[in-house]
Structures are given as structure tokens and as C-alpha cells.
Design a protein around this motif. Structure first.
Motif, PDB file in Angstrom:
ATOM      1  N   GLU A  23      14.449  52.679  75.701  1.00  0.00           N
ATOM      2  CA  GLU A  23      13.958  51.620  76.586  1.00  0.00           C
ATOM      3  C   GLU A  23      13.576  50.374  75.783  1.00  0.00           C
ATOM      4  OE1 GLU A  23      14.034  51.645  79.914  1.00  0.00           O
ATOM      5  OE2 GLU A  23      14.897  53.660  79.868  1.00  0.00           O
ATOM      6  N   PHE A  24      12.961  50.581  74.640  1.00  0.00           N
ATOM      7  CA  PHE A  24      12.573  49.464  73.778  1.00  0.00           C
ATOM      8  C   PHE A  24      13.816  48.718  73.286  1.00  0.00           C
ATOM      9  CE2 PHE A  24      11.204  47.641  69.684  1.00  0.00           C
ATOM     10  CZ  PHE A  24      10.124  46.893  70.125  1.00  0.00           C
ATOM     11  N   GLN A  25      14.862  49.473  72.906  1.00  0.00           N
ATOM     12  CA  GLN A  25      16.107  48.845  72.456  1.00  0.00           C
ATOM     13  C   GLN A  25      16.757  48.027  73.569  1.00  0.00           C
ATOM     14  OE1 GLN A  25      18.207  52.209  70.845  1.00  0.00           O
ATOM     15  NE2 GLN A  25      17.461  51.783  68.771  1.00  0.00           N
ATOM     16  N   LYS A  26      16.650  48.481  74.792  1.00  0.00           N
ATOM     17  CA  LYS A  26      17.179  47.691  75.914  1.00  0.00           C
ATOM     18  C   LYS A  26      16.447  46.354  76.015  1.00  0.00           C
ATOM     19  CE  LYS A  26      18.411  51.696  78.734  1.00  0.00           C
ATOM     20  NZ  LYS A  26      18.091  52.445  79.970  1.00  0.00           N
ATOM     21  N   ILE A  27      15.148  46.388  75.827  1.00  0.00           N
ATOM     22  CA  ILE A  27      14.336  45.169  75.899  1.00  0.00           C
ATOM     23  C   ILE A  27      14.715  44.213  74.771  1.00  0.00           C
ATOM     24  CG2 ILE A  27      11.991  44.251  75.666  1.00  0.00           C
ATOM     25  CD1 ILE A  27      11.059  46.922  77.015  1.00  0.00           C
ATOM     26  N   THR A  28      14.843  44.744  73.544  1.00  0.00           N
ATOM     27  CA  THR A  28      15.173  43.857  72.424  1.00  0.00           C
ATOM     28  C   THR A  28      16.593  43.299  72.560  1.00  0.00           C
ATOM     29  OG1 THR A  28      15.819  45.723  70.994  1.00  0.00           O
ATOM     30  CG2 THR A  28      13.545  44.933  70.834  1.00  0.00           C
ATOM     31  N   MET A  29      17.495  44.073  73.112  1.00  0.00           N
ATOM     32  CA  MET A  29      18.857  43.563  73.358  1.00  0.00           C
ATOM     33  C   MET A  29      18.819  42.432  74.375  1.00  0.00           C
ATOM     34  SD  MET A  29      21.205  44.935  71.482  1.00  0.00           S
ATOM     35  CE  MET A  29      22.704  44.619  72.394  1.00  0.00           C
ATOM     36  N   LEU A  30      18.093  42.639  75.477  1.00  0.00           N
ATOM     37  CA  LEU A  30      17.991  41.602  76.502  1.00  0.00           C
ATOM     38  C   LEU A  30      17.331  40.335  75.967  1.00  0.00           C
ATOM     39  CD1 LEU A  30      16.975  43.761  79.591  1.00  0.00           C
ATOM     40  CD2 LEU A  30      19.129  42.519  79.277  1.00  0.00           C
ATOM     41  N   ALA A  31      16.448  40.494  74.989  1.00  0.00           N
ATOM     42  CA  ALA A  31      15.764  39.346  74.385  1.00  0.00           C
ATOM     43  C   ALA A  31      16.612  38.684  73.309  1.00  0.00           C
ATOM     44  CB  ALA A  31      14.433  39.795  73.789  1.00  0.00           C
ATOM     45  N   GLY A  32      17.792  39.249  73.035  1.00  0.00           N
ATOM     46  CA  GLY A  32      18.668  38.672  72.026  1.00  0.00           C
ATOM     47  C   GLY A  32      18.276  39.008  70.598  1.00  0.00           C
ATOM     48  N   LEU A  33      17.502  40.073  70.412  1.00  0.00           N
ATOM     49  CA  LEU A  33      17.036  40.455  69.078  1.00  0.00           C
ATOM     50  C   LEU A  33      17.864  41.561  68.438  1.00  0.00           C
ATOM     51  CD1 LEU A  33      13.210  40.522  69.857  1.00  0.00           C
ATOM     52  CD2 LEU A  33      14.492  38.708  68.713  1.00  0.00           C
ATOM     53  N   GLY A  34      18.819  42.101  69.160  1.00  0.00           N
ATOM     54  CA  GLY A  34      19.605  43.221  68.650  1.00  0.00           C
ATOM     55  C   GLY A  34      18.959  44.545  69.000  1.00  0.00           C
ATOM     56  N   GLU A  35      19.585  45.632  68.504  1.00  0.00           N
ATOM     57  CA  GLU A  35      19.086  46.964  68.859  1.00  0.00           C
ATOM     58  C   GLU A  35      18.530  47.733  67.676  1.00  0.00           C
ATOM     59  OE1 GLU A  35      22.339  49.085  70.562  1.00  0.00           O
ATOM     60  OE2 GLU A  35      23.556  48.943  68.765  1.00  0.00           O
ATOM     61  N   ASP A  36      18.286  47.065  66.564  1.00  0.00           N
ATOM     62  CA  ASP A  36      17.809  47.749  65.369  1.00  0.00           C
ATOM     63  C   ASP A  36      16.284  47.812  65.272  1.00  0.00           C
ATOM     64  OD1 ASP A  36      20.422  48.187  64.521  1.00  0.00           O
ATOM     65  OD2 ASP A  36      20.511  46.253  63.512  1.00  0.00           O
ATOM     66  N   TRP A  37      15.586  47.386  66.286  1.00  0.00           N
ATOM     67  CA  TRP A  37      14.127  47.384  66.278  1.00  0.00           C
ATOM     68  C   TRP A  37      13.591  48.707  66.800  1.00  0.00           C
ATOM     69  CZ3 TRP A  37      11.219  43.319  64.506  1.00  0.00           C
ATOM     70  CH2 TRP A  37      11.920  42.140  64.228  1.00  0.00           C
TER      71      TRP A  37
END
Length: 102
Positions: A23-37
Motif C-alpha cells: 500500500e505504501f508503494q502504491k502511494i509513493t508511485m502515485l506521488a511520483g517517487l517510485g516504488e523503492d521506498w
């Protein structure tokens, strides 16, 4: 898409750590930060930002649930200001030398 439900699945059962991470990776992807967080990285940022704003380490330790300040100070707190200040001072010296010799 992230459902906005916090702490549980649609059936009311708690999220496991893998679901939280997805779920966190979905949020970072939507924010344009990628999925490595990962959510864990937020703890380090939280502690470092509070520390940079002069919040006492005892208060920070309480906020993140540490029994003592030792882990907060040695693992989570990364000083932001001194590194930035030292770098800026070094660049000032370098640029001043270059401008004098030009």
C-alpha cells in the motif's frame, strides 16, 4: 488503488507488514517517487527532522517508542544541519579562491 482504509483489510482483519509495504508503494508511485521506498525510512526522516528543529532527543525517543535515547541517537538520528553547513562552508572557500584567481 489505495483504499484509504487504515490499519485493516476490507474484512476488518489487520494488515500484515507486506500489505502495508504494498500500500505504501502504491502511494509513493502515485506521488511520483517510485516504488523503492519503505515505511521504515520514514522513521529515520521523522527523527532527523525533529532533531534538526531542536526537539529534545528524549521527546523524540518517546514519540518513536524507544525505551531509551540510545537507539534514537545511534541508529535513527542523522544530523542534517552540520553536514549542510560544512558543505556550504567548503564551497564558499573553493568559490572564493576561484574568483580571486580569475
Amino acid at each position: 488503488m489505495w483504499s484509504g482504509r487504515q490499519g485493516c483489510r476490507q474484512d476488518g482483519t489487520p494488515l500484515d507488514r507486506w500489505q502495508v509495504r504494498r500500500e505504501f508503494q502504491k502511494i509513493t508511485m502515485l506521488a511520483g517517487l517510485g516504488e523503492d521506498w519503505s515505511p521504515r525510512e520514514l522513521r529515520h526522516s521523522f527523527v532527523s527532522i525533529l532533531s534538526a528543529h531542536d526537539v529534545p532527543v528524549e521527546d523524540i525517543s518517546d514519540l518513536v517508542g524507544h525505551v531509551s535515547t540510545h537507539v534514537t541517537e545511534t541508529v535513527y538520528r542523522h544530523e542534517i544541519r552540520p553536514a549542510l553547513t560544512k558543505g556550504a562552508q567548503a564551497m564558499d572557500k573553493i568559490l572564493k579562491k576561484r574568483s580571486r584567481s580569475a
